[in-house]
Structure formats: C-alpha cells, structure tokens
Design a protein around this motif. Sequence first.
Motif, PDB file in Angstrom:
ATOM      1  N   LEU A  34      32.866  69.881  17.738  1.00 55.27           N
ATOM      2  CA  LEU A  34      33.259  71.286  17.820  1.00 55.27           C
ATOM      3  C   LEU A  34      33.767  71.823  16.494  1.00 55.27           C
ATOM      4  O   LEU A  34      33.523  72.976  16.142  1.00 55.27           O
ATOM      5  CB  LEU A  34      34.335  71.469  18.902  1.00 55.27           C
ATOM      6  N   PHE A  37      31.028  73.164  14.400  1.00 53.77           N
ATOM      7  CA  PHE A  37      30.209  74.242  14.959  1.00 53.77           C
ATOM      8  C   PHE A  37      30.648  75.577  14.360  1.00 53.77           C
ATOM      9  O   PHE A  37      31.833  75.928  14.408  1.00 53.77           O
ATOM     10  CB  PHE A  37      30.354  74.265  16.483  1.00 53.77           C
ATOM     11  N   GLN A  40      30.871  81.701  17.203  1.00 53.90           N
ATOM     12  CA  GLN A  40      31.293  81.640  18.602  1.00 53.90           C
ATOM     13  C   GLN A  40      32.746  81.171  18.710  1.00 53.90           C
ATOM     14  O   GLN A  40      33.088  80.268  19.475  1.00 53.90           O
ATOM     15  CB  GLN A  40      30.380  80.705  19.402  1.00 53.90           C
ATOM     16  N   ARG A  44      34.273  78.487  21.368  1.00 53.41           N
ATOM     17  CA  ARG A  44      34.651  77.184  20.828  1.00 53.41           C
ATOM     18  C   ARG A  44      36.102  76.841  21.163  1.00 53.41           C
ATOM     19  O   ARG A  44      36.410  75.709  21.564  1.00 53.41           O
ATOM     20  CB  ARG A  44      34.438  77.184  19.309  1.00 53.41           C
ATOM     21  N   LYS A  74      23.054  76.832  22.784  1.00 55.15           N
ATOM     22  CA  LYS A  74      23.490  76.303  24.080  1.00 55.15           C
ATOM     23  C   LYS A  74      23.234  74.792  24.179  1.00 55.15           C
ATOM     24  O   LYS A  74      24.091  74.047  24.642  1.00 55.15           O
ATOM     25  CB  LYS A  74      22.793  77.041  25.221  1.00 55.15           C
ATOM     26  N   THR A  76      22.953  72.755  21.644  1.00 52.07           N
ATOM     27  CA  THR A  76      23.863  72.123  20.685  1.00 52.07           C
ATOM     28  C   THR A  76      25.254  71.952  21.283  1.00 52.07           C
ATOM     29  O   THR A  76      25.888  70.895  21.137  1.00 52.07           O
ATOM     30  CB  THR A  76      23.945  72.971  19.402  1.00 52.07           C
ATOM     31  N   LEU A  77      25.749  72.972  21.980  1.00 52.23           N
ATOM     32  CA  LEU A  77      27.068  72.871  22.601  1.00 52.23           C
ATOM     33  C   LEU A  77      27.094  71.807  23.684  1.00 52.23           C
ATOM     34  O   LEU A  77      28.098  71.099  23.863  1.00 52.23           O
ATOM     35  CB  LEU A  77      27.483  74.225  23.172  1.00 52.23           C
ATOM     36  N   VAL A 187      27.253  82.940  25.181  1.00 53.70           N
ATOM     37  CA  VAL A 187      26.992  82.711  23.760  1.00 53.70           C
ATOM     38  C   VAL A 187      26.309  83.955  23.205  1.00 53.70           C
ATOM     39  O   VAL A 187      25.200  84.296  23.607  1.00 53.70           O
ATOM     40  CB  VAL A 187      26.107  81.469  23.566  1.00 53.70           C
TER      41      VAL A 187
END
Length: 344
Positions: A34, A37, A40, A44, A74, A76-77, A187
């Motif tokens: 996280l 990243f 967002q 996050r 999405k 990736t999260l 997102v």
Amino acid sequence: MSDNEPDLYERGVVSPEAGADDRALDGALRPRMLEDFVGQDRVREQLSLVLRGAQSRGRAPDHVLMSGGPGLGKTTLAMIIANELGAPLRITSGPAIERSGDLAAVLSTLQEGEVLFLDEIHRMARPAEEMLYVAMEDFRVDVVVGKGPGATAIPLDIAPFTLVGATTRAGLLPAPLRDRFGFTAHVDFYRPEDLETIVRRSAGLLGVDLAPDAAQEVARRSRGTPRIANRLLRRVRDYAEVRGDGTLDRATARAALSLYEVDELGLDRLDRAVLDALLRRFRGGPVGLSTLAVSVGEEPETVEVVAEPFLVRAGFMARTPRGRVATPRAWEHMGLTPPDGAAG
C-alpha cells in the motif's frame, strides 16, 4: 468477452482495457504494498485501516468490493491486499463462473485466510451468486447431489476467506450481494500529478531515462488512467529508440503521441470523429446515438461504451433525454464557431 460485446481493444493506445502487452508488463510495474501505491489517497487510507484492524484481531478482514473504470488499479489493489495480509491470492472472474458448481469448486479448495479476487463480479451467473451469499456470511456452501425430487443439499464448510470483488458497473450488482461486503471503495480517475509520479516510477522500472517534462506530457494525455499512462510511456520509448537518439524529452513525447493520434487532452481518432460529426453534421445536437454512430462508421455500442465515457467526463459532450449534445468546450477544442441556434 462475449461475442455480442464491442471490441474494446480497437482503441489502440488509449483503450483502458488490458491488451496482451499490458498483461505481460503489468506484473513488473505493479506496486506490491500500500505504501508504494500512488493516488487514491482516501481509498488507500481506508483500506489500510481495514487490514490493520483485522490483523490486530487475528481474523480475516471484511470482504472488499471495488468499483471503477478499467485500468484504474482494482486488480493491483487486490494483489496488495493479499501481500499486506501475507496470504495466498486466488484469481478468477465472473464470466468464468457459469454454474454454481464452478464456484463451489473454487471455494472448497481455498485455504484459511486466502484472498479470492473475483473480477467482473457483476457478470457472474445468478445461481452462483446465490451460493456466494451463504459463503460470504457463513463460510458454507450447499452442494446439491442428485436431480429432481430426490436431490439432496449437503452443507459443506469452507475455510474463512476474504473476497475481493471488482466491477466496472456497480449498478448491475444486486443489493443482497452488495450488502454482504464490509468495505466498499470507488476507484476514481487519477490526478495529473499522481499520473506523473506513476510514469516516472514505471520509467525507472523499465530502465528508461525520462525527462521530467516528458513525464508531464505523457501524464497529461493519459485520460486519468494509469494503464494508459504506462502504455503511452512504452510507445514514447519505442519512438525514441527507433526514430530518435534514445532521448525521452518533451519534444520526443509530443512527436510520438502525435504519430499515434493522441492529442493534448488525450482524445484519439474516434473521439475526434464523434465530436466532428456532432458539431459539423448535427450543429451540436441533440442527435440520437444510432444516428451519431452511423455517421462515424461505428456500431452504437462502440460509441457508447468506448468513446462517450471520456467525452462526457472531460466535458465535451452531454447526454440528454433528446440525445447527445456538444458543449462549448467541444466547439473550442475542435476550433469551430457554433452557428446561431446551435445546441450547447
């Protein structure tokens, strides 16, 4: 992709859908945690609280639903969630779950604490959807043995897991399914400065010496989407290596993106064709979708699904009950003067 859906890959470099090249390189460019990243910020931070709270209690976190357009991170999260939890990740998609038995086969083999990523969850078969309700709440599936009056439902316990669902069309999800997700995140499209950071990071991972002004140019034309930004970066790199001396500066970026017909605001050939027809042939509208599509030689689904979302979001077009209408920004961008009485 089903046979009756438009081919979204025909957009080329500004399609938010993943092509073969994107899938091949996504693994190398995706952040793992996280803290790595970019963008967002609210999502996050919220997701970090959900994961840390679950870890402190020693339990699997709530199920997570992520909605938003393609190419916004999405998947990736979902991978980051599994990495943060130190748990295995199982990936499948809604179209692959055609029967409840398909879902039962996946759920019954999950390990305790495993993360199940279900992409395009809105396209899952309805019988499987109903089985998923029970699995998400009670960690149980009912396996039906036999047919007709003699059929018997055998309850089968499954290991506690975390479902991460992703959808580009949250409105198609039935309310009972949405209600079973403990955390829902939307997102959104990325800010230019976040995209610039992503482009610089990707350039470093690809071993590309990218000038700051070139990164800014790529980010500005990326339509708020990291996948498009990374794709444009690769095209600029190709241009610099083949047509130039390998230097990736602003001039090279502008020349490369001009070659691929991506203008300063990220509009491509189809976008400009739609706007040109709307302005020149229909005086800014209103005009129906089918008529507009015929005028540019495309299927109505292609115009509606591929071109319109960005044109509406960027403020070039509006959807009204009477049809599509151009905005003042469209006339200005296309260098045209609205005639007297033009819509918009």
